[in-house]
Design a protein around this motif. Sequence first.
Motif, mmCIF file in Angstrom:
data_model
loop_
_atom_site.group_PDB
_atom_site.id
_atom_site.type_symbol
_atom_site.label_atom_id
_atom_site.label_comp_id
_atom_site.label_asym_id
_atom_site.label_seq_id
_atom_site.Cartn_x
_atom_site.Cartn_y
_atom_site.Cartn_z
ATOM 1 N N PHE A 95 62.874 15.438 56.480
ATOM 2 C CA PHE A 95 62.971 16.383 57.595
ATOM 3 C C PHE A 95 61.688 17.190 57.723
ATOM 4 O O PHE A 95 61.130 17.331 58.825
ATOM 5 N N LEU A 96 61.208 17.736 56.622
ATOM 6 C CA LEU A 96 60.007 18.569 56.653
ATOM 7 C C LEU A 96 58.786 17.764 57.070
ATOM 8 O O LEU A 96 57.947 18.236 57.853
ATOM 9 N N VAL A 97 58.699 16.532 56.579
ATOM 10 C CA VAL A 97 57.568 15.679 56.937
ATOM 11 C C VAL A 97 57.578 15.356 58.424
ATOM 12 O O VAL A 97 56.556 15.475 59.116
ATOM 13 N N GLU A 98 58.733 14.966 58.933
ATOM 14 C CA GLU A 98 58.829 14.585 60.352
ATOM 15 C C GLU A 98 58.623 15.786 61.263
ATOM 16 O O GLU A 98 57.975 15.683 62.309
ATOM 17 N N LEU A 99 59.173 16.941 60.868
ATOM 18 C CA LEU A 99 58.994 18.146 61.675
ATOM 19 C C LEU A 99 57.521 18.510 61.779
ATOM 20 O O LEU A 99 57.030 18.874 62.856
ATOM 21 N N LYS A 100 56.804 18.405 60.670
ATOM 22 C CA LYS A 100 55.372 18.733 60.663
ATOM 23 C C LYS A 100 54.570 17.745 61.482
ATOM 24 O O LYS A 100 53.618 18.119 62.187
#
Length: 264
Positions: free
Chosen positions: A16-21
Motif C-alpha cells: 500500500f505504501l509503495v503504491e501510494l508513493k
Amino acid sequence: MIESHIQKIIFVDEPFLVELKQDSVTDFRAFEQEELDTQVIQLPIPANQIRELTQLVHVSDVRVGTVLVKPDYSDRFISIDTFADGHAERKYRLWVLLCMALGAKKVSVKNIEEVSVESDETSSFSANVGGGVDKVGKAEASIKMDGSKSHDEARSSIMGINAEAAGGAPDLNKAMQILRDNGLERDDMFKRMYEMRSITSNALLRHEFSLDTSSDFKRVLDSSLKAKVELMGKIYGGKAEFTKTRKSLERASTALKLTILVDF
C-alpha cells in the motif's frame, strides 16, 4: 508499541505504501503526516510485538485496511462499526451505574434523537417515551421511532437499561471508583453529577440532562482520520476489510442524543 496517548490505529501493509508513493508523493506525505493521537501500523508486525499488540486489540481486528479507535471508557481498541453502533448504549450504561452508586431511585430515558454529526442538526425521527417504568427496563408507554433504522438495535438496548432502585445516600467512594475504572473522571457530564451529589447541605432530588454522543463522534472520527481513510481508498478500494471501514464511517455520520431523567 502503542503509547498511552494513542486513540486511533490504522493497519496498512508495505505494498500500500509503495503504491501510494508511486501514484502521488503528495498523497504519500499526507498519509505519513504524524498525528498525536493516531498510529499507523504496517503489517505484518514482528513476532515479538504480537503479544503486546493483542493486549490492546482483538486479534481478529488486526487486518490490512482496518481502522480501530479507543473510547475514553475503555483500555482496548475497537472497530469503527462497534464504536458507532454501541457508543451511546455503553455510555448510558455507565451513567446508570454511576447514578446507582450516587443513590438514585430511578434513571430513565425520556427521549432519543438522531443527530447529524456533520451539521449538528437533529434528524427527522424522535423516540418519545411517556409514562413510568413498571419493571426495570420496561416502559409503560409505546415508543415512536420513525426515520433512520441504523440505530434501531442501539435504541432498543438503551431502553432496556432504564433502572429503578431503593435509593439512598451516595456512596462517593464507589462512584469515584466507577469514574476512574472507566476513564470518566474528566468527563464533564459524569463529573458534574458526582459533584452535585457530593453536596450534603442541599441534596439533589431530580436532574434532567442531555447525553449527546455526537461530540464524541466528532472528536474520535475527526477530519484527519477521514482524510487518511480517503487516501486508503485509492489503493484498498476493493478490499473487503476496507469496504467495511468505509461503510462504518458513513454510518457514523449520525449519533444519538438522549434526554435522561434521574430521580434521587
